[in-house]
Design a protein around this motif. Structure first.
Motif, PDB file in Angstrom:
ATOM      1  N   VAL A 191       0.826  -1.206   0.000  1.00 26.94           N
ATOM      2  CA  VAL A 191       0.000   0.000   0.000  1.00 26.94           C
ATOM      3  C   VAL A 191       0.861   1.257   0.000  1.00 26.94           C
ATOM      4  O   VAL A 191       0.576   2.226  -0.725  1.00 26.94           O
ATOM      5  CB  VAL A 191      -0.957  -0.006   1.211  1.00 26.94           C
ATOM      6  CG1 VAL A 191      -1.618   1.356   1.382  1.00 26.94           C
ATOM      7  CG2 VAL A 191      -2.027  -1.080   1.035  1.00 26.94           C
ATOM      8  N   ASP A 192       1.923   1.263   0.802  1.00 27.64           N
ATOM      9  CA  ASP A 192       2.830   2.420   0.822  1.00 27.64           C
ATOM     10  C   ASP A 192       3.466   2.623  -0.551  1.00 27.64           C
ATOM     11  O   ASP A 192       3.581   3.759  -1.038  1.00 27.64           O
ATOM     12  CB  ASP A 192       3.921   2.215   1.873  1.00 27.64           C
ATOM     13  CG  ASP A 192       3.408   2.394   3.295  1.00 27.64           C
ATOM     14  OD1 ASP A 192       2.306   2.949   3.465  1.00 27.64           O
ATOM     15  OD2 ASP A 192       4.111   1.969   4.237  1.00 27.64           O
ATOM     16  N   ALA A 193       3.869   1.513  -1.174  1.00 24.79           N
ATOM     17  CA  ALA A 193       4.488   1.607  -2.499  1.00 24.79           C
ATOM     18  C   ALA A 193       3.480   2.097  -3.527  1.00 24.79           C
ATOM     19  O   ALA A 193       3.814   2.902  -4.408  1.00 24.79           O
ATOM     20  CB  ALA A 193       5.052   0.242  -2.905  1.00 24.79           C
ATOM     21  N   PHE A 194       2.252   1.642  -3.422  1.00 25.08           N
ATOM     22  CA  PHE A 194       1.201   2.074  -4.340  1.00 25.08           C
ATOM     23  C   PHE A 194       0.953   3.566  -4.214  1.00 25.08           C
ATOM     24  O   PHE A 194       0.895   4.291  -5.212  1.00 25.08           O
ATOM     25  CB  PHE A 194      -0.088   1.303  -4.052  1.00 25.08           C
ATOM     26  CG  PHE A 194      -1.286   1.807  -4.810  1.00 25.08           C
ATOM     27  CD1 PHE A 194      -1.552   1.347  -6.090  1.00 25.08           C
ATOM     28  CD2 PHE A 194      -2.143   2.747  -4.255  1.00 25.08           C
ATOM     29  CE1 PHE A 194      -2.658   1.815  -6.799  1.00 25.08           C
ATOM     30  CE2 PHE A 194      -3.235   3.219  -4.950  1.00 25.08           C
ATOM     31  CZ  PHE A 194      -3.498   2.753  -6.233  1.00 25.08           C
ATOM     32  N   LEU A 195       0.809   4.054  -2.980  1.00 24.88           N
ATOM     33  CA  LEU A 195       0.522   5.470  -2.760  1.00 24.88           C
ATOM     34  C   LEU A 195       1.670   6.333  -3.248  1.00 24.88           C
ATOM     35  O   LEU A 195       1.456   7.360  -3.907  1.00 24.88           O
ATOM     36  CB  LEU A 195       0.255   5.728  -1.283  1.00 24.88           C
ATOM     37  CG  LEU A 195      -0.052   7.181  -0.900  1.00 24.88           C
ATOM     38  CD1 LEU A 195      -1.260   7.695  -1.673  1.00 24.88           C
ATOM     39  CD2 LEU A 195      -0.285   7.295   0.602  1.00 24.88           C
ATOM     40  N   SER A 196       2.903   5.927  -2.947  1.00 27.79           N
ATOM     41  CA  SER A 196       4.065   6.698  -3.380  1.00 27.79           C
ATOM     42  C   SER A 196       4.148   6.761  -4.905  1.00 27.79           C
ATOM     43  O   SER A 196       4.372   7.834  -5.482  1.00 27.79           O
ATOM     44  CB  SER A 196       5.346   6.066  -2.821  1.00 27.79           C
ATOM     45  OG  SER A 196       6.494   6.739  -3.305  1.00 27.79           O
ATOM     46  N   ALA A 197       3.925   5.623  -5.563  1.00 27.39           N
ATOM     47  CA  ALA A 197       3.999   5.588  -7.022  1.00 27.39           C
ATOM     48  C   ALA A 197       2.872   6.398  -7.658  1.00 27.39           C
ATOM     49  O   ALA A 197       3.064   7.066  -8.669  1.00 27.39           O
ATOM     50  CB  ALA A 197       3.956   4.143  -7.509  1.00 27.39           C
ATOM     51  N   ALA A 198       1.669   6.348  -7.055  1.00 30.81           N
ATOM     52  CA  ALA A 198       0.543   7.113  -7.581  1.00 30.81           C
ATOM     53  C   ALA A 198       0.811   8.605  -7.483  1.00 30.81           C
ATOM     54  O   ALA A 198       0.508   9.376  -8.406  1.00 30.81           O
ATOM     55  CB  ALA A 198      -0.727   6.749  -6.826  1.00 30.81           C
ATOM     56  N   ARG A 199       1.375   9.036  -6.341  1.00 31.71           N
ATOM     57  CA  ARG A 199       1.670  10.458  -6.156  1.00 31.71           C
ATOM     58  C   ARG A 199       2.738  10.940  -7.131  1.00 31.71           C
ATOM     59  O   ARG A 199       2.665  12.053  -7.640  1.00 31.71           O
ATOM     60  CB  ARG A 199       2.126  10.695  -4.716  1.00 31.71           C
ATOM     61  CG  ARG A 199       0.984  10.737  -3.713  1.00 31.71           C
ATOM     62  CD  ARG A 199       1.508  10.790  -2.302  1.00 31.71           C
ATOM     63  NE  ARG A 199       0.448  11.120  -1.344  1.00 31.71           N
ATOM     64  CZ  ARG A 199       0.569  10.966  -0.033  1.00 31.71           C
ATOM     65  NH1 ARG A 199       1.691  10.474   0.477  1.00 31.71           N
ATOM     66  NH2 ARG A 199      -0.437  11.294   0.761  1.00 31.71           N
ATOM     67  N   ASP A 200       3.728  10.082  -7.384  1.00 32.65           N
ATOM     68  CA  ASP A 200       4.836  10.467  -8.266  1.00 32.65           C
ATOM     69  C   ASP A 200       4.534  10.230  -9.736  1.00 32.65           C
ATOM     70  O   ASP A 200       5.313  10.640 -10.603  1.00 32.65           O
ATOM     71  CB  ASP A 200       6.103   9.689  -7.886  1.00 32.65           C
ATOM     72  CG  ASP A 200       6.594  10.016  -6.480  1.00 32.65           C
ATOM     73  OD1 ASP A 200       6.212  11.088  -5.960  1.00 32.65           O
ATOM     74  OD2 ASP A 200       7.343   9.196  -5.910  1.00 32.65           O
ATOM     75  N   GLY A 201       3.432   9.557 -10.011  1.00 37.44           N
ATOM     76  CA  GLY A 201       3.122   9.215 -11.393  1.00 37.44           C
ATOM     77  C   GLY A 201       4.105   8.227 -11.976  1.00 37.44           C
ATOM     78  O   GLY A 201       4.373   8.234 -13.184  1.00 37.44           O
ATOM     79  N   VAL A 229      -5.575   0.600 -15.196  1.00 39.00           N
ATOM     80  CA  VAL A 229      -5.618   1.118 -13.825  1.00 39.00           C
ATOM     81  C   VAL A 229      -4.457   2.072 -13.591  1.00 39.00           C
ATOM     82  O   VAL A 229      -4.611   3.125 -12.962  1.00 39.00           O
ATOM     83  CB  VAL A 229      -5.589  -0.034 -12.805  1.00 39.00           C
ATOM     84  CG1 VAL A 229      -5.439   0.507 -11.385  1.00 39.00           C
ATOM     85  CG2 VAL A 229      -6.868  -0.863 -12.919  1.00 39.00           C
ATOM     86  N   THR A 230      -3.299   1.728 -14.114  1.00 41.81           N
ATOM     87  CA  THR A 230      -2.126   2.598 -13.968  1.00 41.81           C
ATOM     88  C   THR A 230      -2.371   3.959 -14.603  1.00 41.81           C
ATOM     89  O   THR A 230      -1.965   4.995 -14.075  1.00 41.81           O
ATOM     90  CB  THR A 230      -0.896   1.935 -14.616  1.00 41.81           C
ATOM     91  OG1 THR A 230      -0.593   0.725 -13.918  1.00 41.81           O
ATOM     92  CG2 THR A 230       0.316   2.858 -14.547  1.00 41.81           C
ATOM     93  N   ALA A 231      -3.072   3.973 -15.738  1.00 42.20           N
ATOM     94  CA  ALA A 231      -3.325   5.227 -16.448  1.00 42.20           C
ATOM     95  C   ALA A 231      -4.171   6.196 -15.641  1.00 42.20           C
ATOM     96  O   ALA A 231      -4.076   7.410 -15.820  1.00 42.20           O
ATOM     97  CB  ALA A 231      -3.987   4.935 -17.795  1.00 42.20           C
ATOM     98  N   VAL A 232      -5.002   5.671 -14.735  1.00 37.00           N
ATOM     99  CA  VAL A 232      -5.870   6.549 -13.936  1.00 37.00           C
ATOM    100  C   VAL A 232      -5.432   6.606 -12.480  1.00 37.00           C
ATOM    101  O   VAL A 232      -6.097   7.237 -11.657  1.00 37.00           O
ATOM    102  CB  VAL A 232      -7.340   6.082 -14.002  1.00 37.00           C
ATOM    103  CG1 VAL A 232      -7.839   6.106 -15.439  1.00 37.00           C
ATOM    104  CG2 VAL A 232      -7.511   4.698 -13.402  1.00 37.00           C
ATOM    105  N   ALA A 233      -4.316   5.971 -12.173  1.00 37.72           N
ATOM    106  CA  ALA A 233      -3.905   5.850 -10.776  1.00 37.72           C
ATOM    107  C   ALA A 233      -3.555   7.179 -10.132  1.00 37.72           C
ATOM    108  O   ALA A 233      -3.660   7.320  -8.906  1.00 37.72           O
ATOM    109  CB  ALA A 233      -2.719   4.893 -10.648  1.00 37.72           C
ATOM    110  N   SER A 234      -3.148   8.174 -10.922  1.00 41.31           N
ATOM    111  CA  SER A 234      -2.790   9.462 -10.318  1.00 41.31           C
ATOM    112  C   SER A 234      -3.980  10.075  -9.601  1.00 41.31           C
ATOM    113  O   SER A 234      -3.811  10.830  -8.636  1.00 41.31           O
ATOM    114  CB  SER A 234      -2.252  10.420 -11.389  1.00 41.31           C
ATOM    115  OG  SER A 234      -3.238  10.638 -12.394  1.00 41.31           O
TER     116      SER A 234
END
Length: 296
Positions: A191-201, A229-234
């Motif tokens: 979850v931490d990795a997901f949130l960090s990657a989403a914030r950074d695009g 999902v990655t395309a809308v993850a931001s």
């Protein structure tokens, strides 16, 4: 239509009713909606042109299965677009009166779990609800009822190979759902990795934590596949809000806070290997109030 033809047609239909209802229930997860779908199939059959309606249909089982499949597909698509829930609570699926050992063997081999042809449990229905309408139809018709991919393809307006791929994606999700990852420490890292990657695009890092067949669901609709999902993850970063890891009904997820109040949550379903298989974005405050949310 003459009385004799009507009686003949009704007899042929009734001979297949139990199987049609079983198909519809597995497709829709609702006994009420299943009955509606079967009734619609009867209406379409009874409206067939010609005094000998029904006599010229050589494969009545295949014809009716196709009709019910199309009706159910339309109902599932409508449910997705309107963010609806099934009309009634889950009840055991009706028994199919024509058991097929070959179909049962297919289930055991391709799905890897003991899904009996005459019943569908709550766990499977929950998994089916994560599938797109096309995936659900392809899996139910092919894997549970042995319908050929060519017939499935005609219902979903795809090629047989595309229908095969739809069923394959659904099959992998059903198989993966049997092995959930319940390690909270590993969930937190993901979850931490997901949130960090989403914030950074960072799309590469996002792909690393998403299952290839991940599904993201929200009131706005369903997005399927890691690339989509990655395309809308931001958007999951929710600019201007505070996003905190949280335990949501015992599983690690994310809570979105506005002015200190939880107004949205992201619930995750994890599969073994530490990847996210399902993302549920919930913004309805009544639904959120029913969940146990503990900020981490």
């Amino acid at each position: 239509m003459a009385t004799g033809d009507a009686d003949f047609l009704a007899e042929r239909f009734e001979a297949h009713r139990s199987r049609l209802r079983a198909v519809a229930h597995r497709m829709l997860g609702s006994a009420t909606e299943a009955d509606d779908a079967v009734q619609e199939a009867w209406v379409r059959l009874s409206r067939s042109e010609g005094e000998s309606a029904g006599r010229e249909i050589d494969n009545m089982a295949g014809w009716l299965t196709t009709v019910v499949g199309r009706v159910c597909l339309d109902m599932l698509r409508s449910r997705r677009s309107c963010a609806e829930e099934p009309l009634d609570d889950w009840t055991p699926a009706p028994s199919c009166e024509d058991p097929d050992p070959a179909r049962d063997a297919l289930l055991a081999d391709s799905v890897g779990v003991a899904l009996l042809a005459d019943s569908v449990g709550v766990a499977l229905l929950v998994v089916l609800d994560t599938l797109t309408p096309g995936e659900r139809l392809a899996f139910v018709l092919h894997d549970l009822f042995g319908v050929r991919y060519e017939q499935v393809a005609s219902i979903v307006d795809r090629t047989p190979e595309a229908a095969r791929q739809l069923a394959g994606r659904a099959r992998r999700r059903v198989r993966g759902a049997q092995e959930p990852d319940v390690d909270l420490a590993r969930q937190r890292k993901v979850v931490d990795a997901f949130l960090s990657a989403a914030r950074d695009g960072d799309f590469v890092k996002l792909l690393a934590v998403l299952d290839p067949d991940v599904v993201a669901r929200s009131e706005a609709g369903v997005v399927a596949g890691a690339a989509a999902v990655t395309a809308v993850a931001s958007s999951f970063a929710f600019v201007g809000a505070v996003v905190r890891p949280a335990l949501i009904d015992g599983a690690t997820g994310l809570a979105v806070l506005f002015e200190g109040r939880v107004e949205r949550i992201l619930g995750f379903t994890f599969v073994r290997g530490g990847r996210i298989a399902v993302i549920d974005v919930v913004a309805d405050l009544d639904r959120i109030s029913e969940l146990e949310v503990k900020l981490l």
